[in-house]
Design an enzyme around this catalytic site. Structure first.
Site, short mmCIF file in Angstrom:
data_model
loop_
_atom_site.label_atom_id
_atom_site.label_comp_id
_atom_site.label_asym_id
_atom_site.label_seq_id
_atom_site.Cartn_x
_atom_site.Cartn_y
_atom_site.Cartn_z
N PRO A 2 -5.71 111.03 -8.55
CG PRO A 2 -7.28 110.91 -6.84
CD PRO A 2 -7.00 111.58 -8.16
CD GLU A 3 -1.41 106.94 -10.74
OE1 GLU A 3 -0.72 105.91 -10.61
OE2 GLU A 3 -1.20 107.78 -11.62
CG HIS A 88 -14.09 123.98 -6.54
ND1 HIS A 88 -14.89 124.56 -7.49
CD2 HIS A 88 -12.84 124.47 -6.75
CE1 HIS A 88 -14.15 125.36 -8.24
NE2 HIS A 88 -12.91 125.34 -7.81
NE ARG A 107 -12.33 118.36 -14.93
CZ ARG A 107 -11.51 117.67 -15.72
NH1 ARG A 107 -10.21 117.65 -15.48
NH2 ARG A 107 -11.97 117.01 -16.76
NE ARG A 149 -4.85 91.59 -21.06
CZ ARG A 149 -5.33 92.47 -20.21
NH1 ARG A 149 -5.34 92.23 -18.91
NH2 ARG A 149 -5.80 93.62 -20.65
#
Ligand SMILES: [Zn+2]
Length: 267
Positions: A2-3, A88, A107, A149
């Site tokens: 998820p973002e 889960h 997970r 950078r």
């Protein structure tokens, strides 16, 4: 994984059920969730407290309690809240209105940290840059983070101190909107390109929120529709929505990365 848009969708659903409610009973079944803290102690401290607000910062959910404690939840790979019994289940919240909320995580990389308010703020401030959809995410801020950078721009914007909440999906989508090649050295972007990147990031995230995040078919974020709207992510070989060129897949910073070789030229 998820973002920002997926976590924001979770936040909205959780807030509508949790805000103002007392935590009547808390079970934490997986000690990994609260590590290194003892899950029975965390559960006992949470019990009886009332939820004031559910907020989001980057990919963190922030459950603010009336005691001024804060439960910081990071969903990592597959964490999420469910309002019906789920597989889960790692923790269960029973509320004073009789509702039951399960935290499921296949997970098991998700984390729950129960902190005092100041400690929670400090924890977030050292890890996260400004919220990309809020005013602090200016062109000047982004330009400063990219300047000098040599790293690929995609790697630079995945840094949570540069763009809080951005991950692999929405970084590819943002770079496509901005017409910037993911391997461009971050420090070589012109001022106009930085401005386009900022807009691209905001556009990609707003679209994700509007479509309730992406459901990638693993059962973790069921109900999202953003996966039907991707311009590049996961679309290798399919035509670019802007120019028709087949989308290509490469690896950048160890992550699968999709882009249009015509719209996103590596200058
Ligand atoms: Zn294209």
């Amino acid at each position: 994984m998820p973002e920002l848009p997926e976590v924001e969708t979770e936040r909205g659903r959780l807030a509508s059920r949790l805000q103002g409610r007392k935590l009547a009973r808390v079970q934490i079944r997986d000690p990994r969730l609260t590590r290194p803290d003892d899950p029975t102690v965390v559960a006992a401290v949470l019990e009886g407290d009332r939820v004031a607000e559910v907020e989001r910062r980057g990919k963190y959910l922030i459950v603010r309690l009336e005691s001024e404690r804060v439960l910081l939840v990071h969903l990592r790979m597959t964490g999420g809240f469910r309002y019906a019994p789920a597989s889960h289940e790692r923790a269960v919240l029973e509320l004073d209105d009789g509702a039951r909320i399960a935290y499921r995580d296949q997970r098991r990389f998700g984390t729950w940290q129960l902190l005092e308010r100041e400690d929670a703020e400090r924890h977030l401030d050292i890890r996260l840059g400004p919220e990309p959809l809020e005013r602090g995410f200016t062109k000047a801020f982004l330009a400063g983070r990219l300047a000098d950078r040599a790293a690929p721009v995609k790697a630079a914007i995945l840094d949570q101190r540069t763009v809080a909440g951005l991950g692999n999906i929405y970084s590819d989508e943002a770079l496509w909107h901005a017409r910037i090649h993911p391997q461009r050295p971050a420090g070589t972007l012109s001022a106009d390109e930085v401005a386009a990147l900022r807009e691209g990031i905001r556009k990609a995230l707003r679209l994700g929120i509007r479509h309730q995040g992406a459901d990638l078919g693993d059962g973790a974020y069921a109900g999202g529709r953003m996966q039907e709207r991707f311009n590049v992510y996961g679309r290798g070989g399919e035509p670019c929505n802007r120019c028709g060129t087949p989308i290509e897949k490469i690896r950048v910073a160890g992550r699968g990365t999709w882009y249009c070789p015509t719209c996103q030229v590596n200058r």
